[in-house]
Design a protein around this motif. Structure first.
Motif, mmCIF file in Angstrom:
data_model
loop_
_atom_site.group_PDB
_atom_site.id
_atom_site.type_symbol
_atom_site.label_atom_id
_atom_site.label_comp_id
_atom_site.label_asym_id
_atom_site.label_seq_id
_atom_site.Cartn_x
_atom_site.Cartn_y
_atom_site.Cartn_z
ATOM 1 N N LYS A 67 1.164 -1.115 0.079
ATOM 2 C CA LYS A 67 0.082 0.398 0.494
ATOM 3 C C LYS A 67 0.478 1.192 0.282
ATOM 4 C CE LYS A 67 -4.067 -1.595 2.066
ATOM 5 N NZ LYS A 67 -4.885 -2.020 3.377
ATOM 6 N N ILE A 68 2.581 1.668 0.136
ATOM 7 C CA ILE A 68 2.791 2.456 0.500
ATOM 8 C C ILE A 68 3.111 2.670 -1.206
ATOM 9 C CG2 ILE A 68 5.151 1.230 0.250
ATOM 10 C CD1 ILE A 68 6.518 2.942 1.810
ATOM 11 N N PHE A 69 2.995 2.563 -2.156
ATOM 12 C CA PHE A 69 3.102 2.732 -2.894
ATOM 13 C C PHE A 69 1.624 3.363 -3.789
ATOM 14 C CE2 PHE A 69 6.211 -0.302 -4.114
ATOM 15 C CZ PHE A 69 7.105 0.345 -3.911
ATOM 16 N N GLN A 70 0.458 3.588 -3.063
ATOM 17 C CA GLN A 70 -0.477 4.482 -3.495
ATOM 18 C C GLN A 70 -0.361 5.709 -3.089
ATOM 19 O OE1 GLN A 70 -4.258 2.417 -2.277
ATOM 20 N NE2 GLN A 70 -3.717 -0.095 -2.389
ATOM 21 N N ALA A 71 0.257 6.258 -2.527
ATOM 22 C CA ALA A 71 0.813 7.580 -1.568
ATOM 23 C C ALA A 71 1.310 8.621 -2.601
ATOM 24 C CB ALA A 71 1.681 7.142 -0.148
ATOM 25 N N ARG A 72 0.567 9.084 -2.558
ATOM 26 C CA ARG A 72 0.358 10.910 -3.627
ATOM 27 C C ARG A 72 1.293 12.108 -2.748
ATOM 28 N NH1 ARG A 72 -2.539 11.289 -8.174
ATOM 29 N NH2 ARG A 72 -3.658 9.283 -9.196
ATOM 30 N N SER A 73 2.102 12.300 -3.187
ATOM 31 C CA SER A 73 2.674 13.874 -2.375
ATOM 32 C C SER A 73 1.515 14.575 -3.007
ATOM 33 C CB SER A 73 3.904 14.632 -4.028
ATOM 34 O OG SER A 73 3.464 14.821 -5.021
ATOM 35 N N ASN A 74 1.914 15.881 -2.499
ATOM 36 C CA ASN A 74 0.691 17.051 -2.005
ATOM 37 C C ASN A 74 0.908 17.411 -3.810
ATOM 38 O OD1 ASN A 74 0.433 17.645 0.430
ATOM 39 N ND2 ASN A 74 2.623 18.450 0.336
ATOM 40 N N TYR A 75 1.633 17.523 -4.475
ATOM 41 C CA TYR A 75 1.078 17.396 -6.499
ATOM 42 C C TYR A 75 0.557 16.849 -6.904
ATOM 43 C CZ TYR A 75 5.693 20.555 -4.655
ATOM 44 O OH TYR A 75 5.994 21.469 -3.909
ATOM 45 N N GLY A 76 0.360 15.506 -6.465
ATOM 46 C CA GLY A 76 -0.353 14.608 -6.780
ATOM 47 C C GLY A 76 0.537 13.234 -7.611
ATOM 48 N N THR A 77 1.743 13.493 -7.324
ATOM 49 C CA THR A 77 2.463 12.589 -8.087
ATOM 50 C C THR A 77 2.739 11.015 -7.177
ATOM 51 O OG1 THR A 77 4.174 13.733 -7.109
ATOM 52 C CG2 THR A 77 3.545 13.618 -9.427
ATOM 53 N N PRO A 78 2.987 10.237 -7.809
ATOM 54 C CA PRO A 78 3.405 8.972 -6.779
ATOM 55 C C PRO A 78 4.903 8.920 -5.951
ATOM 56 C CG PRO A 78 2.567 8.275 -9.092
ATOM 57 C CD PRO A 78 3.074 9.518 -9.049
ATOM 58 N N THR A 79 4.593 9.339 -4.648
ATOM 59 C CA THR A 79 6.012 9.764 -4.119
ATOM 60 C C THR A 79 7.372 7.858 -3.712
ATOM 61 O OG1 THR A 79 4.986 10.606 -2.448
ATOM 62 C CG2 THR A 79 7.075 10.739 -1.700
ATOM 63 N N ALA A 80 6.663 7.140 -3.371
ATOM 64 C CA ALA A 80 7.066 6.100 -3.328
ATOM 65 C C ALA A 80 7.469 5.094 -4.543
ATOM 66 C CB ALA A 80 6.283 5.042 -2.965
ATOM 67 N N GLY A 81 7.154 5.259 -5.869
ATOM 68 C CA GLY A 81 7.000 5.236 -6.890
ATOM 69 C C GLY A 81 8.194 5.728 -7.319
ATOM 70 N N ILE A 82 8.376 7.205 -7.614
ATOM 71 C CA ILE A 82 9.119 7.547 -7.879
ATOM 72 C C ILE A 82 10.697 7.360 -6.846
ATOM 73 C CG2 ILE A 82 10.514 10.398 -8.365
ATOM 74 C CD1 ILE A 82 7.644 11.411 -8.979
ATOM 75 N N LEU A 83 10.554 7.754 -5.781
ATOM 76 C CA LEU A 83 11.548 7.451 -4.738
ATOM 77 C C LEU A 83 12.168 5.616 -5.764
ATOM 78 C CD1 LEU A 83 13.447 7.585 -2.890
ATOM 79 C CD2 LEU A 83 12.287 6.592 -1.469
ATOM 80 N N PHE A 84 11.429 4.789 -5.404
ATOM 81 C CA PHE A 84 11.814 3.535 -6.507
ATOM 82 C C PHE A 84 12.188 3.806 -7.307
ATOM 83 C CE2 PHE A 84 10.812 -0.499 -8.088
ATOM 84 C CZ PHE A 84 11.703 -1.402 -6.990
ATOM 85 N N ASN A 85 12.124 4.426 -8.455
ATOM 86 C CA ASN A 85 11.679 4.173 -9.514
ATOM 87 C C ASN A 85 13.801 4.865 -9.909
ATOM 88 O OD1 ASN A 85 10.492 3.124 -11.431
ATOM 89 N ND2 ASN A 85 9.664 4.646 -11.355
ATOM 90 N N THR A 86 13.892 5.575 -8.465
ATOM 91 C CA THR A 86 15.291 6.487 -8.915
ATOM 92 C C THR A 86 16.420 5.881 -8.100
ATOM 93 O OG1 THR A 86 14.311 8.784 -8.329
ATOM 94 C CG2 THR A 86 16.516 8.343 -7.645
ATOM 95 N N ILE A 87 16.255 4.784 -7.073
ATOM 96 C CA ILE A 87 17.050 4.306 -6.317
ATOM 97 C C ILE A 87 17.365 3.271 -7.896
ATOM 98 C CG2 ILE A 87 17.212 2.419 -5.055
ATOM 99 C CD1 ILE A 87 15.394 3.462 -2.746
ATOM 100 N N VAL A 88 16.875 2.316 -8.389
ATOM 101 C CA VAL A 88 17.128 1.503 -9.535
ATOM 102 C C VAL A 88 17.732 2.236 -10.844
ATOM 103 C CG1 VAL A 88 16.032 0.131 -11.370
ATOM 104 C CG2 VAL A 88 14.800 0.611 -9.024
ATOM 105 N N ILE A 89 17.570 3.079 -11.144
ATOM 106 C CA ILE A 89 17.971 3.730 -11.810
ATOM 107 C C ILE A 89 19.735 4.492 -11.420
ATOM 108 C CG2 ILE A 89 18.507 5.846 -13.540
ATOM 109 C CD1 ILE A 89 15.661 6.315 -13.375
ATOM 110 N N VAL A 90 19.886 4.660 -10.621
ATOM 111 C CA VAL A 90 21.381 4.593 -9.760
ATOM 112 C C VAL A 90 22.199 3.455 -10.214
ATOM 113 C CG1 VAL A 90 22.698 6.025 -8.103
ATOM 114 C CG2 VAL A 90 20.796 7.555 -8.359
ATOM 115 N N ALA A 91 21.591 2.891 -9.405
ATOM 116 C CA ALA A 91 21.789 1.286 -8.926
ATOM 117 C C ALA A 91 22.890 1.161 -10.477
ATOM 118 C CB ALA A 91 20.835 0.653 -8.460
#
Length: 285
Positions: free
Chosen positions: A227-251
């Motif tokens: 359910k953590i991936f359901q969270a949206r930021s104040n801008y309406g964007t998927p916070t956990a999804g963006i963070l997860f993508n960033t970690i994978v790309i950097v790795a």
């Protein structure tokens, strides 16, 4: 970085190792923060980037078209000069389940991988269907126009570039189109091409990250992910999804481009098979 090094004549090895990893990681974090700021910003920036990115290639076509020699389009690769190789070592030693079949001066596995990669992900636009008004009419029209523009933007500039210049095949490496633009229009066009290539890659990154983040959020809403991936930021964007993508790309930023290409194509091919299977199940049965 490949385009900049090509036009400036820098040593490509300068962007290897920790230098390359640090640069890619820093750019990734900055772009992820921009993506976090909202989907509207990403969409408006993509429209602006589309105009700026296509402009130098349009000029390259206009300036170079009268100089085109059509016979160059049909020239077969020449034997490489002594001490050089037609293909770089990464392609010659690249591991994989299929052999690197060479026919007519073409290594077919990396060639088909590049073609598949350059024209994939049109289905990702469906991730924004819920954020779009009149999706039933807007989406098909947008995909059709995008497909035609993608094919023409690849094919026509390459026909002009190959028809005007007489570079050997081993000289056509990543970022070489910037050097071709210098030959056709001068340093100003080469610099513009480098800038356009850079911001178009940034826009592609933003669009892809947004699509992937919304996909993760959609799967979480249907109970396939935590359910953590359901969270949206104040801008309406998927916070956990963006963070997860960033970690994978950097790795994965330390991996070779050819290796990433084959990995992404393999994963994308499997996702397409699942999409077609879902289509058959939901529409035909």
């Amino acid at each position: 970085m490949e385009y900049v090094s090509s036009v400036a004549g820098w040593d490509r090895d300068e962007f290897s190792g920790w230098t390359r990893f640090g640069s890619v990681a820093a750019i990734t974090v900055c772009l992820a923060m921009l993506n976090y700021s909202g989907l509207e910003i990403v969409g408006n920036a993509s429209l602006f980037v589309c105009v700026v990115a296509m402009s130098p290639f349009l000029i390259l076509i206009i300036v170079g078209a009268p100089k085109v020699d059509p016979s160059r389009w049909f020239q077969m690769p020449e034997d490489p000069e002594e001490g050089t190789s037609l293909f770089d070592d990464d392609f010659q030693t690249s591991p994989g389940p299929l052999p690197l079949l060479g026919l007519g001066g073409i290594l077919w596995r990396p060639y088909l991988n590049n073609m598949f990669w350059n024209l994939n992900s049109f289905d990702s636009a469906a991730s924004f269907a819920g954020e779009t008004s009149s999706a039933s009419t807007t989406y098909p029209r947008g995909v059709f126009i995008g497909l035609i523009m993608s094919i023409l933007s690849y094919l026509v500039p390459l026909l002009v570039a190959v028809g005007v210049t007489d570079y050997r095949q081993e000289e056509w490496v990543e970022g070489h189109l910037g050097a071709v633009a210098v030959d056709i229009g001068g340093k100003w066009l080469g610099g513009w091409t480098v800038f356009a290539a850079g911001i178009s890659n940034l826009a592609l990154f933003e669009a892809e990250m947004s699509a992937d983040a919304f996909k993760l959020m959609g799967m979480a809403e249907r109970g396939y992910l935590p359910k953590i991936f359901q969270a949206r930021s104040n801008y309406g964007t998927p916070t956990a999804g963006i963070l997860f993508n960033t970690i994978v790309i950097v790795a994965f930023s330390c991996a070779d481009f050819g290796q990433l290409l084959e990995l992404l194509n393999s994963v994308y091919a499997m996702s397409l098979l699942m999409e077609y299977a879902a289509f058959v199940e939901l529409r035909l049965f």
